[in-house]
Design an enzyme around this catalytic site. Structure first.
Site, PDB file in Angstrom:
ATOM      1  N   HIS A   1     -10.668  -4.563   9.824  1.00  0.00           N
ATOM      2  CA  HIS A   1     -10.893  -4.157   8.437  1.00  0.00           C
ATOM      3  C   HIS A   1     -11.944  -3.060   8.296  1.00  0.00           C
ATOM      4  O   HIS A   1     -12.215  -2.619   7.183  1.00  0.00           O
ATOM      5  CB  HIS A   1     -11.295  -5.372   7.594  1.00  0.00           C
ATOM      6  CG  HIS A   1     -10.144  -6.272   7.260  1.00  0.00           C
ATOM      7  ND1 HIS A   1      -9.324  -6.813   8.215  1.00  0.00           N
ATOM      8  CD2 HIS A   1      -9.660  -6.713   6.068  1.00  0.00           C
ATOM      9  CE1 HIS A   1      -8.391  -7.557   7.635  1.00  0.00           C
ATOM     10  NE2 HIS A   1      -8.574  -7.504   6.333  1.00  0.00           N
TER      11      HIS A   1
ATOM     12  N   GLU B   1       0.820  -1.208   0.000  1.00  0.00           N
ATOM     13  CA  GLU B   1       0.000   0.000   0.000  1.00  0.00           C
ATOM     14  C   GLU B   1       0.862   1.270   0.000  1.00  0.00           C
ATOM     15  O   GLU B   1       0.591   2.224  -0.738  1.00  0.00           O
ATOM     16  CB  GLU B   1      -0.923   0.008   1.216  1.00  0.00           C
ATOM     17  CG  GLU B   1      -1.936  -1.128   1.255  1.00  0.00           C
ATOM     18  CD  GLU B   1      -1.367  -2.436   1.795  1.00  0.00           C
ATOM     19  OE1 GLU B   1      -0.193  -2.444   2.255  1.00  0.00           O
ATOM     20  OE2 GLU B   1      -2.076  -3.453   1.749  1.00  0.00           O
TER      21      GLU B   1
END
Lengths: 658, 658
Positions: free
Chosen positions: A468, A406
């Protein structure tokens, strides 16, 4: 090599002198790195770097990235000595002072010739990977006549120790970016002391394991440096050039120790260094002969630049190349058709899927767009039929499989955007914006046109649970200066927000998108209402008692809540607010019309209530989640956390009664 | 080996069956990893892992970390099969449903036996490094009789590709953590497809370059797995055990592809898998003979546990060991003396230096504290005379040179705190909280006692410029649930905040500290006023017209502003607010007393104004910075950004007049 090799030593000492003097004048800064890398930089800038100080924006220039940004005096000295308009010697005298372009760390928005802003360690090198990707892509698209340049990086131990380095070099090695060359300032010193305090790594072996070529040299032997660079250029892989250096080289008593890293040398040591280096010129003065050699070095690229201009003039791609490099957008015809169609169709669709559908049109309209995802392509819905994979065997592709990287992805996108000619967008789960947060900040600080596609934007992602589920993320991204955050409510708003993001040429945008389906709210697409930031989606029918301000997936809920209130005789507006930043930019009249002062305001957003007092007032009502989420199907979670008509309506009625 | 090796295959199939069935019932989850790693896990849990399901809190148990947390059914199956009280088979039937401890990703606060919460990729392995550090430290402190266990990790390609992996393995290799063994699920599949889409790395070579031992095995051959683990245990380095596996092994049509990664197999494929595996039991049923073997495996640690209990009972360190493992704090006598002294001395000092002085006392009082910094020891002021370096040659040390690895440091601290017996604190610049942000979030989610020492907390750091100047950070950390943020104003408040952080046993704390000197504000240290979150530091003398709410370095400015207002006849309270979270926890009476509703409120904080409407009301005044900073001496920056009496007083007067 047009510069007499025997002149390189005094030329390097000019860098050392400017670095010593500027840091001393500021009584702040990092002399160790510029002094240690002065020889390497001199060889690079006299013999290899292709640039033209008279035109820092020449599209086919080599990119030079000072990843070890604390050594900013290195690049300021190089730009000044080779003849860039800025920094002037007065700029350098004012190093680290308010108003000087010679900031503590190099800033691309302050000085032409500074390709990117560096300082946050590791990101310069990772941005350089993005620049090298952009170069290869444009080379494949427009041909070597127009695009064929290299990317050079000066990096220190800090850049190599950061986690992002692993992501960046893994991506570069996989993509076989031969034009990327990293000059590693191998001085074996960090702020805390010798590198042996904290690392035992065999760095060359690690780079080789990631698909890199590695070559070593004596970082103070000009011929050896040139040999190593030549070897790097001959290799078809990206290269790490390990330059064994002495930090603060030239300061006779302090060199080689961490004392020379981040503080002025002091008058005595500078005097001793002047003696050791044979440097007799006063502070901030460069002897004429040395200055002349440096200017000669700076003019070496003029011929190549002129030849390139001729090739451009002769090219049938000149117009499209120039427009694309300028960041101009072609007409968005396919997009316009798509928008009209969904306004008519009113699909029930997840905004991540609406984003994909929008991208399907936009990527066909805009060849500069390069998409990607950090290994969540099918979840972020970032791939379209126009964007074939960009791979080592075919750089003309427009889709990057960034891998589970990321931070590396975000930094690479910054580099791509700053290189110019491409408009990068890339996706991950919104919660993992945490992993790349500083790169998002660097997009904003550098005013880079990068578009973040952040999906699974709330507890609505369901079963994956609290690790998440974003809670504080939308708020904490809204708090970041210069970033425009969008959280659209349906397919039309998603398209509108994408259009706004794409037009935001001087800064990053971030789209927060749902995993779950949402009903259509809009059936017209004339004016881009999202451009207002917030707008009245539904007006109260009964006398207005409340204004429900919602974003994204909670707009549909707000409408249901409003209907329930209306059924009891309480009028309620529903305001959809896809972007705080764009709403703040509206004039007071508009803002007051949407949010008149006298009415109870209720925010509904499946995330933290932090910050919502701005619009609800502290005495208003904030429906949100100020704890972590849980693992369960989305509908159970929305009920559990109170996102139902049954839970919200009584809260509003109680508030109205109080 | 007490388990008949021929029984391992059906035992592994029990894991596969539970994983298939649970994911199918939830219609959500990740069957591929548990099925692929079932054989490796079975060998580990039957032959090597030392634990006692009857006492999951046994301090000397091996730690097992499922870094690839999406494969949560693997650990749920293992805990259930080996006889842990939870999860029950009903818990597993309710996999991923609200209220079940079998969450989408393993959560340490839901199930004993889950050592840490995983899912954010790479962090499980990095936390395991911290656990292994804690183990070696406690071994060196209390002896092998009480502490001598191993740390096992199951990690996937995602964990290895993330940047944090580089930081974690670099630290582990440097510290020669022999007890750390990583079982790599080498299945060559990621969500997007084959790993070859995005990486070409030679992972074993990279691990070797970082000082690791590497051994490979066939992840479906039980004898070969045991051989590889034996080899790892014999090596004095941390070990990577590359287990070549087939993702979803047992699902005949889907195994080996990314289709089996993150979705239910479907009824047909499950039926086919049952045939292929020879598994005839109904869903969620384990044949009695296989269950018996698993329970036998679960009882294998009982003897070692009993022997350990005897050693503990005989140890003269039993009391101190037990107290330290329980996280109890000894009397803070040195700290009390220090606090009394500074209340009297009233030093002008930077809060980072005040923090060092506090730590000097606290680390002498509290032997469990282990400090460190991500290569900013001299800037974060985290090192004390009690905390000698913790190095490979001497694990009894209490100071870690984490290197330039912010994310790795934060995750390691989470692992240390979750291991128990140590209280980690570590520093970096506040702006680089971005680099470790998700680990800070994981501290909060996991309720881990980790203390973040974040210095250089505003533009007050001066010349390093906007890349190094926090703007949105304090606000965005306040927005994070479960984290307590402190921004103390002087030496006394710094000591108070440290005391509160240390006593915060079930969650993380973060101190935002200045680079620059601050005058003393407090001359008494009886009640810990910071525990109130906010308190009236100075009461208005003239009739109160304004309340100035300030934090940290701006408290001194607020006092000057108040004096200037008083001189003009406008009374002004000054409220110091070191912690929003602690203020929110006060009762309404107290909060109303500090912030009465009717008075103009002015916030003064050298960071974003985002969120301050909560206390100032939207119609109040917010003095802050909603753009990026600049490079200049601190005093010039404070003036430039309006942090002066001259700039603020007229704003307040204008507001009062309006």
């Amino acid at each position: 090599m047009t510069i007499d090799p025997t002149r390189l030593a005094p030329m390097a000492n000019a860098i050392r002198a400017l670095a010593m003097d500027a840091v001393q004048a500021a009584n702040s800064g990092h002399p160790g790195m510029p002094m240690g890398m002065a020889d390497v930089a001199t060889v690079l800038w006299t013999n290899f770097l292709r640039h033209d100080p008279a035109d820092p924006a020449w599209p086919d220039r080599d990119r030079f990235v000072l990843s070890a940004g604390h050594g900013s005096m290195l690049i300021y000295a190089l730009l000044h000595l080779t003849g860039y308009a800025r920094p002037t010697i007065d700029d350098i005298r004012n190093f680290r002072q308010l108003g000087s372009p010679c900031a503590g760390h190099p800033e691309n928005f302050e000085l032409a010739g500074v390709e990117c802003t560096t300082g946050p360690l590791g990101q310069g090198l990772a941005m350089a990977v993005g620049m090298a990707i952009a170069e290869r892509h444009l080379n494949a698209t427009f041909g070597a006549d127009l695009v064929d340049h290299r990317t050079w990086v000066v990096a220190g131990d800090g850049c190599l120790m950061e986690g992002i380095n692993h992501e960046a070099i893994g991506l570069a090695g996989h993509l076989k970016l031969a034009g990327l060359n990293v000059l590693w300032d191998d001085n074996r010193i960090t702020i805390d002391g010798p590198t042996s305090l904290s690392t035992s790594e065999d760095i060359p072996a690690r780079y080789r394991a990631s698909g890199w070529h590695v070559v070593a040299c004596d970082g103070h032997d000009h011929a050896d440096i040139a040999r190593a660079i030549d070897e790097a250029l001959a290799d078809p892989r990206p290269s790490l050039i390990a330059c064994r250096t002495i930090i603060g080289k030239g300061a006779p008593n302090k060199q080689g120790s961490h004392e020379v890293h981040g503080a002025a040398l002091g008058a005595d040591e500078i005097a001793a260094a002047r003696v050791a280096l044979g440097w007799t010129a006063p502070p901030f003065e460069i002897p004429a002969d040395i200055a002349a050699y440096w200017h000669l070095a700076g003019r070496q690229g003029q011929g190549a630049h002129a030849a390139w201009r001729e090739r451009l003039a002769a090219s049938d791609k000149a117009a499209s190349f120039t427009a694309q490099m300028a960041g101009e957008l072609p007409p968005l015809n396919g997009f316009a058709d798509y928008l009209a169609k969904i306004a008519s169709d009113q699909p029930t669709v997840a905004t991540r899927k609406a984003s994909e559908n929008t991208l399907q049109a936009l990527t066909a309209d805009v060849p500069a767009m390069i998409g990607g995802s950090a290994d969540l392509t099918g979840s972020n819905n970032t791939k379209t039929s126009s964007t074939k994979p960009l791979i080592a065997q075919d750089y003309s592709g427009r889709y990057l499989y960034y891998g589970i990287r990321e931070f590396g992805m975000a930094a690479a996108m910054n580099g791509m955007a700053l290189h110019g000619g491409v408009i990068p967008y890339g996706g991950t789960f919104l919660v993992f914006s945490d992993y790349c947060r500083n790169a998002i900040r660097m997009s904003a600080l550098q005013r880079a046109r990068v578009i973040y596609v952040m999906t699974h934007d709330s507890i609505g992602l369901g079963e994956d649970g609290p690790t998440h589920q974003p809670i504080e993320h939308v708020a904490s991204l809204r708090a970041m200066p210069g970033l425009t955050v969008f959280r659209p409510a349906d397919a039309v708003e998603t398209a509108e927000c994408w259009q706004l993001a794409l037009k935001n040429a001087n800064g990053p945008s971030l789209l927060a998108l749902t995993r779950q389906n949402l009903p259509a709210q809009r059936s017209e697409a004339g004016e881009n209402l999202s451009a207002r930031g917030a707008y009245r989606l539904v007006a109260a029918k009964a006398p207005r008692k409340a204004i429900l301000v919602a974003t994204g997936s909670e707009v549909a809920l707000a409408i249901d809540v409003a209907e329930a209130l209306e059924a009891q005789g309480f009028g309620a507006d529903v305001v959809s607010m896809p972007s705080w930043e764009m709403f703040e930019a509206q004039d007071a009249t508009y803002r007051h019309d949407v949010l008149p002062a006298e009415t109870l305001r209720v925010s509904i957003e499946a995330g933290t209530t932090f910050g919502w007092e701005r619009y609800t007032m502290p005495h208003g009502l904030r429906i949100g989640i100020d704890s972590y989420g849980a693992s369960a199907p989305a509908k159970d979670l929305f009920a559990h956390f109170g996102f139902t008509v049954e839970a919200i309506v009584p809260e509003i009625l109680a508030k109205l009664a109080s």
